[in-house]
Scaffold this active site. Structure first.
Site, short mmCIF file in Angstrom:
data_model
loop_
_atom_site.label_atom_id
_atom_site.label_comp_id
_atom_site.label_asym_id
_atom_site.label_seq_id
_atom_site.Cartn_x
_atom_site.Cartn_y
_atom_site.Cartn_z
N ASP A 92 0.85 -1.18 0.00
CA ASP A 92 0.00 0.00 0.00
C ASP A 92 0.89 1.24 0.00
OD1 ASP A 92 0.91 0.27 2.59
OD2 ASP A 92 -0.93 -0.42 3.51
N ASP A 267 -7.62 -7.79 0.97
CA ASP A 267 -6.65 -7.91 2.07
C ASP A 267 -7.32 -7.46 3.35
OD1 ASP A 267 -5.32 -5.17 3.33
OD2 ASP A 267 -6.33 -4.84 1.42
#
Length: 383
Positions: A92, A267
């Protein structure tokens, strides 16, 4: 990166079966990515992660930048070598962590200034810096730096936020190209719970052009009904020939509902965090939510396996009574076995979904999932 769409589910759902091919291998979709914040999935050896069937893990740009720092990871040639994981990694951008700092950070057009949660030092993270960090990490899938719109947000706040994220998205693409990074770069859709703003965000991202697209700004405290409302239309606005990633959503039933609506990748820290709190996900309907709370006294003398249908190391070798004992004694092994089991449960769920799509029985799979929990299948209200 290449995305191959193999099949769309028969019936009324939009579930898809595909493969994402990146530099470090193939990712079978729909896919769940275990979260390895600091370059490790808590309590798991890399070989354990492979054994439970994961094709890809997620790393955290923000935390790895602050500690150990890219200057250390650079010496190893990237995050794969540093943590000895040879399969794909998605990182991320650091945006969510920065914006969760609240009063400790200041947002400007250029980026975000904040105090390090480690030592209080002043730090600045920009779209360009996020791309540079992820280039050093050699992530197979890089996420754009965006502003994670808080919930609730007014219409004007959500619009201002998504417009900033679009400008940052363009800067991310420019820097990604400037670095010569051959890994994939995903854009992130924002817009809070407002459909017209979500559409505006998606249109802007398509104009910029990314390798894949993520739905951001969900699982941030909104009621489930609002999340489902966004998912009823959002995946269909995304290109059919690109992967669709729903960020941070991780309850098994929420994953299944998102798959029904056309999402490919997921996720969440839920399986690992819940494991450390003695919550085991199981195939049956222990509490109508598919969860065994192992600290309950009913398991003190239970000689049965945690989940009779599970093939993980925990279920094949230990009783519920032993797991109860480990949790009561706060032994590290208890958390480790719980993590192995929960992550295997998630991978079995995703494999079951993939097989059901391949074999034209996805609707039956969904019905069985809810039947085991004593629940009705939620209606699909697709737009």
């Amino acid at each position: 990166m290449q995305f191959t769409l193999h099949k769309t589910a028969a019936g009324e759902s939009r579930a898809r079966r595909g493969t994402v091919t990146v530099n470090h291998g193939e990712i079978r979709t729909p896919a769940f990515m275990p979260v390895g914040t600091y370059g490790t999935v808590k309590g798991m050896l890399p070989r354990d992660i492979e054994d439970i069937g994961a094709d890809i893990i997620l790393g955290n740009t923000f935390h790895l930048w602050l500690r150990p720092g890219t200057e250390v990871i650079d010496k190893f040639g990237g995050l794969h070598q540093f943590m000895n994981w040879n399969k794909p990694i998605l990182t991320d951008s650091g945006g969510f962590q920065v914006f969760s700092l609240g009063a400790m950070r200041k947002i400007t057009e250029e980026g975000v200034a904040f105090k390090s949660p480690i030592d209080g030092a002043k730090v600045f993270l920009s779209p360009e810096k996020s791309m540079q960090i992820q280039y050093s990490l050699n992530s197979d899938i890089v996420m754009q730096f965006d502003e994670c719109t808080p919930y609730p947000a007014t219409y004007s706040e959500a619009q201002k936020s998504l417009e900033l994220s679009l400008r940052w998205g363009q800067r991310c693409v420019d820097e990604h190209k400037k670095l010569g990074n051959t890994n994939a770069l995903f854009g992130i859709v924002q817009g809070s719970m407002y459909e017209d703003l979500r559409r505006q965000s998606m249109d802007g991202l398509l104009e910029i052009g990314f390798d894949g697209y993520a739905i951001g700004g969900l699982s941030v405290g909104e009621p489930k009904e609002e999340m489902i409302s966004v998912l009823n239309y959002m995946p269909e606005l995304m290109p059919a020939d690109k992967p669709r990633y729903l960020m941070g959503v991780g309850k098994p039933e929420d994953i299944l509902e998102a798959v029904r609506r056309g999402v490919d990748m997921f996720d969440c820290v839920m399986p690992t965090r819940n494991a450390r709190n003695g919550h085991y996900f199981v195939t049956g309907n222990e509490d109508n939510q598919g969860i065994v709370r192992i600290r309950n006294s009913q398991y003190r003398e239970d000689q049965g396996p945690l989940d009779p249908e599970c093939d993980c190391y925990c279920c094949q070798n230990f009783s519920r009574a032993y797991l109860y004992h480990l949790n009561k004694c706060k032994e590290m092994l208890g958390a480790q076995l719980a993590t192995i089991h929960n992550l295997r449960y998630y991978q079995r769920l995703m494999q079951g979904i993939r097989d059901a799509i391949d074999e034209d029985r996805f609707d039956e799979f969904v019905a069985d999932f809810y039947h085991r929990r004593g629940q009705d299948v939620p209606p699909l209200e697709l737009k």
